[in-house]
Design an enzyme around this catalytic site. Structure first.
Site, PDB file in Angstrom:
ATOM      1  N   CYS A  95       0.422  -1.282  -0.065  1.00 61.44           N
ATOM      2  CA  CYS A  95      -0.040   0.216   0.006  1.00 61.44           C
ATOM      3  C   CYS A  95       0.874   0.883  -0.244  1.00 61.44           C
ATOM      4  CB  CYS A  95      -0.649   0.002   0.931  1.00 61.44           C
ATOM      5  SG  CYS A  95      -1.813   1.398   1.610  1.00 61.44           S
ATOM      6  N   CYS A 101      -1.115   6.060   7.168  1.00 58.97           N
ATOM      7  CA  CYS A 101      -2.327   5.441   7.628  1.00 58.97           C
ATOM      8  C   CYS A 101      -1.990   4.309   9.042  1.00 58.97           C
ATOM      9  CB  CYS A 101      -2.416   4.538   6.208  1.00 58.97           C
ATOM     10  SG  CYS A 101      -4.731   3.590   6.869  1.00 58.97           S
ATOM     11  N   CYS A 104      -2.376  -0.927   9.294  1.00 54.88           N
ATOM     12  CA  CYS A 104      -1.773  -2.048   8.812  1.00 54.88           C
ATOM     13  C   CYS A 104      -0.524  -1.012   9.961  1.00 54.88           C
ATOM     14  CB  CYS A 104      -1.303  -2.220   7.676  1.00 54.88           C
ATOM     15  SG  CYS A 104      -2.410  -2.487   6.645  1.00 54.88           S
ATOM     16  N   CYS A 184      -7.631   0.376  -0.114  1.00 55.65           N
ATOM     17  CA  CYS A 184      -7.220  -0.801   1.042  1.00 55.65           C
ATOM     18  C   CYS A 184      -7.316  -2.292   0.046  1.00 55.65           C
ATOM     19  CB  CYS A 184      -8.162  -0.820   2.134  1.00 55.65           C
ATOM     20  SG  CYS A 184      -7.694  -1.234   3.429  1.00 55.65           S
ATOM     21  N   GLN A 250     -16.708 -11.944  12.289  1.00 60.12           N
ATOM     22  CA  GLN A 250     -15.716 -11.575  12.573  1.00 60.12           C
ATOM     23  C   GLN A 250     -15.292 -11.532  10.913  1.00 60.12           C
ATOM     24  OE1 GLN A 250     -13.259 -12.012  14.483  1.00 60.12           O
ATOM     25  NE2 GLN A 250     -13.511 -13.330  16.329  1.00 60.12           N
ATOM     26  N   TYR A 279     -21.039 -15.620  25.243  1.00 62.39           N
ATOM     27  CA  TYR A 279     -20.566 -14.424  24.715  1.00 62.39           C
ATOM     28  C   TYR A 279     -20.860 -14.839  23.609  1.00 62.39           C
ATOM     29  CZ  TYR A 279     -17.742 -12.598  28.142  1.00 62.39           C
ATOM     30  OH  TYR A 279     -17.299 -11.503  29.615  1.00 62.39           O
ATOM     31  N   ASP A 347     -16.125 -15.507  24.131  1.00 64.98           N
ATOM     32  CA  ASP A 347     -14.668 -14.498  23.568  1.00 64.98           C
ATOM     33  C   ASP A 347     -15.785 -13.419  24.132  1.00 64.98           C
ATOM     34  OD1 ASP A 347     -14.058 -13.598  21.265  1.00 64.98           O
ATOM     35  OD2 ASP A 347     -15.339 -14.350  19.782  1.00 64.98           O
ATOM     36  N   CYS A 374      -9.289 -11.609  20.737  1.00 62.37           N
ATOM     37  CA  CYS A 374      -8.641 -10.996  19.459  1.00 62.37           C
ATOM     38  C   CYS A 374      -7.633  -9.877  20.726  1.00 62.37           C
ATOM     39  CB  CYS A 374      -9.625 -10.110  19.353  1.00 62.37           C
ATOM     40  SG  CYS A 374     -10.807  -8.423  20.496  1.00 62.37           S
TER      41      CYS A 374
END
Length: 417
Positions: A95, A101, A104, A184, A250, A279, A347, A374
């Site tokens: 990119c 940005c 990432c 993107c 997800q 969850y 989760d 996560c």
């Protein structure tokens, strides 16, 4: 350029340049270098002599030139000015906005090395935050390194004089400034195909926005949905899931079969007959794991999410599941499964489990727990509680749902000791 009025001039002057060798990466994806400070009158008593400097986009093994912009109590932060000796794992980012940005952090690293560092960072968090010395299995790669995200949410600030400025994501290292992102490379192809027209429409209707806004692009059934309240569909193996396009699901559908399959395999081990998905959301784990258990109960604080999960069970002709909308104070109140034959999948959101939930879980006392997160930092914090409650850590398996970024999902398998 003058330093900020709050700039602390120890141990480095503002914009002082240093040549440093990068030793490792932080869990934020920043290169870590260490500097031995000479004794001086200005040195605070509690200042570490082995001073840490964080440098975004610098890689382990590289020799770099760094320009200091901030000194904290026990570390400094610098900008990468020049790479004097590059890492063999460095590559050209895909990119053109990489580095500006904030989306990432790892496009400049080959993918195999990204996976190695993510695995190592989980192991370091496990040891440092939970005090647990346990092997971490190598991170499982995403089937797609690029064009994997099924949802993006570009945003813009309040129009000025009837015009929208940038439409995109936050700039690297900034909390307010937005960088314009016309394409993107980690978003699915159909999102990138739809993005120019959606951006054009927002600019054309700038006068209708009284404040900043967030746009939605969700890939569903070969099209792109932009209405938060519209119904989206995702497929995981042979199962279909319906949910509101703006709600959480997800964002890397390509890895979900192996991700949910791993959770199913380990949750159902050692004779567990019943499953509680604590969850459950719209039913991802409850329904993908249902065939491995006699009965499944999904629990959700949100009544709307529990309704979607029940609808998805009917959609897929799954009859051994029930979904409960329970208050946070009584999450296991209506669960009648025998604890010694029950596995629980957890989760939680990024903040992890609160103490109230953990107390209820430990009082219920399931034979197995599969903790999906996560945010490994809060997951490792919570694992200390599990160990204290008599659970044994069996396995730690990272999954790379987010290539090119510092983010990942991590699964910890726990059994009642």
């Amino acid at each position: 350029m003058r330093p900020h009025k709050k700039f602390k001039a120890f141990p480095f002057e503002y914009h002082q340049e240093l040549e440093l060798t990068i030793e490792s990466l932080s869990n934020l994806g920043h290169g870590i270098a260490r500097v031995s400070l000479p004794e001086s009158e200005d040195m605070p008593e509690d200042a570490p002599q082995n001073w840490v400097v964080f440098i975004p986009f610098a890689l382990p093994g590289e020799k770099v030139k760094v320009r200091i912009f901030r000194n904290d109590k026990n570390c400094s932060h610098g900008d990468l000015v020049e790479i004097l000796e590059p890492s063999p794992h460095r590559r050209e980012p895909k990119c053109p906005l990489f580095g500006e940005c904030g989306g990432c952090q790892y496009q400049h690293v080959d993918y195999e090395t990204q996976l190695e560092w993510k695995t190592r960072q989980v192991a370091e968090l496990l040891q440092h935050m939970a005090g647990i010395d346990h092997p971490v299995k190598p991170a499982i790669a995403s089937p797609r390194e690029w064009n994997y995200r099924s949802k993006i949410t570009p945003h813009f600030q309040k129009p000025r004089k009837g015009k929208i400025d940038a439409i995109g994501f936050l700039r690297q290292g900034r909390r307010q400034s937005i960088i314009d992102v016309p394409q993107c490379p980690i978003a699915m192809e159909e999102l990138n195909e739809a993005l120019p027209e959606i951006r054009k429409s927002a600019h054309a209707n700038a006068h209708s926005y009284k404040k900043g806004a967030t746009l939605l692009l969700r890939a569903t059934e070969g099209r792109v949905e932009t209405n938060n309240r519209a119904v989206a569909t995702e497929h995981v193996g042979d199962l279909s899931f319906h949910f509101l396009a703006g709600d959480f699901f997800q964002n890397n559908p390509f890895i979900l079969p192996s991700f949910t399959g791993y959770v199913a395999q380990h949750a159902s081990m050692h004779g567990a007959k019943y499953l509680v998905d604590a969850y459950c959301g719209s039913g991802l784990f409850a329904l993908t794991l249902a065939s491995s258990f006699e009965k499944v109960a999904g629990v959700e604080v949100s009544e709307t999410a529990a309704d979607w999960a029940a609808q998805n069970a009917r959609l897929n002709d799954i009859t051994n599941t029930t979904f409960l909308a329970s208050s946070a104070e009584a999450i296991f109140k209506d669960i009648e499964f025998p604890a010694e034959e029950t596995a629980v999948v957890i989760d939680p959101p990024r903040k992890g489990c609160n103490q109230e939930f953990l107390d209820q879980l430990f009082a219920f006392g399931p034979s197995r727990c599969v903790y999906v997160s996560c945010n490994p930092a809060t997951q490792m914090r919570d694992l200390k509680e599990f160990i204290g409650a008599g659970y044994k850590l069996e396995e730690v398996q990272p999954f790379d749902l987010f290539p090119q970024t510092r983010h990942l999902e991590c699964v910890a398998i726990l059994s009642k000791g």
